[in-house]
Write an enzyme that holds these catalytic residues in place. Sequence first.
Site, PDB file in Angstrom:
ATOM      1  CE1 TYR A  58      47.613  41.831  36.718  1.00 25.27           C
ATOM      2  CE2 TYR A  58      46.714  40.963  34.580  1.00 25.27           C
ATOM      3  CZ  TYR A  58      47.065  40.739  35.801  1.00 25.27           C
ATOM      4  OH  TYR A  58      46.818  39.792  36.520  1.00 25.27           O
TER       5      TYR A  58
ATOM      6  CE  LYS B 154      49.864  39.277  38.212  1.00 24.67           C
ATOM      7  NZ  LYS B 154      49.981  38.629  39.707  1.00 24.67           N
TER       8      LYS B 154
ATOM      9  N   GLY C 144      41.972  39.776  49.470  1.00 23.80           N
ATOM     10  CA  GLY C 144      41.536  39.844  47.794  1.00 23.80           C
ATOM     11  C   GLY C 144      40.607  38.637  47.577  1.00 23.80           C
ATOM     12  CG  PHE C 145      37.869  36.815  43.919  1.00 25.10           C
ATOM     13  CD1 PHE C 145      36.731  36.067  44.506  1.00 25.10           C
ATOM     14  CD2 PHE C 145      38.024  36.570  42.569  1.00 25.10           C
ATOM     15  CE1 PHE C 145      36.060  35.037  44.122  1.00 25.10           C
ATOM     16  CE2 PHE C 145      37.313  35.596  41.911  1.00 25.10           C
ATOM     17  CZ  PHE C 145      36.151  34.672  42.781  1.00 25.10           C
ATOM     18  CB  ILE C 146      42.326  34.364  44.360  1.00 24.45           C
ATOM     19  CG1 ILE C 146      41.577  34.630  42.900  1.00 24.45           C
ATOM     20  CG2 ILE C 146      42.894  33.104  44.366  1.00 24.45           C
ATOM     21  CD1 ILE C 146      42.562  34.587  41.674  1.00 24.45           C
TER      22      ILE C 146
END
Length: 357
Positions: free
Chosen positions: A186, A190, A24-26
């Site tokens: 979402y 979380k 993923g990006f992070i």
Amino acid sequence: MALAKDPSSFTPSPRTILLTGVAGFIGSHTARALLAAGHRVVGVDNLNTYYDVRLKDYRLDLLLGGDGSRLGPSPTDSAFAGIEEVHGAFTFKALEVEDSAAVNRLFADYRFDAVINLAARAGVRYSVEHPELYASTNVSGSVNLLQAMSKSGVNKYVLASSSSLYAGAPAPFVETHNVNRPLSPYAASKLAAEAMAYSFHHLHGIDVSVLRYFTVYGPASRPDMSPLRFLKWIDEGTPLTLYGDGSQTRDFTHVDDIVAGTVAALRPLGYEVINLGGGNTPMSIRRLIALFEEALGKRAIIDQQPFHGGDMQDTAADVSKAERLLGWAPTVKPEDGFRRMAEWYQANRSWLRGIRL
């Protein structure tokens, strides 16, 4: 409760770290920072097709010693699907955290010192249509990791959470705000992952750092997020879909700052929820578009759509807790960070043209 120690004095010794969501990006940026600091990283990712997997391939190829050109043949076919590959201190495994048996085998094969859980289904709008996916990855996947940690004696857990939990709360957002009424599946997933982490802290003594990220941007970001979409649309002359009038603001946070905070959160804290954001310096979406127009030398064609009910009008992070506990503060100004992102886009324009949004 946080342990009483000078945050600036904490320097983790080299360790073996499980990093989920590594493609993923992070995740990919975090892996690169951990490796540079001398850690051994075992990175896992299921390479799902929520967005074009060739961006994930680009990130993984760089981590595995390539130049970013080892890409799959289509938006849904990864070059790294089903494989295990090692490059130096980095090991990649294609694995789903939702698969408890696979997670247990992973913990049997390695002795981890810490887990950084960045594996997650992202996106507010998509979660409204597919809530079951978010419950599976973001909640059940987190539980599988925590169970394996408790059985294996792994004591440090860093969990990526989200500023989406603050929807409806007054800005700037402080960790003590009531977040018990999430406005999207979402955000609900979380919140559930945070609660599960606390229960394992209480029952098994696992040391937990929950990090609520605020609108992360930077090179190789997700194509479902506005920065990369806007760059492509402006550059290619495609109408830019804008939800609302663009006056909504975000506390944009550069990925380099997010990575620094994530690595700092490996220190012992007990159980803490910590904001990582731009430091209450939000930027409007209209201003973001103007910055990209300036960087590309082109004008955006705006396709304005109604504001989405699951989105937030404004975000602003109070990051005083991160400064106190982690010795962390954002360093990259949005104007500089977005210009750097535009430069990355221009340098990689040839293959990004084919990326599906």
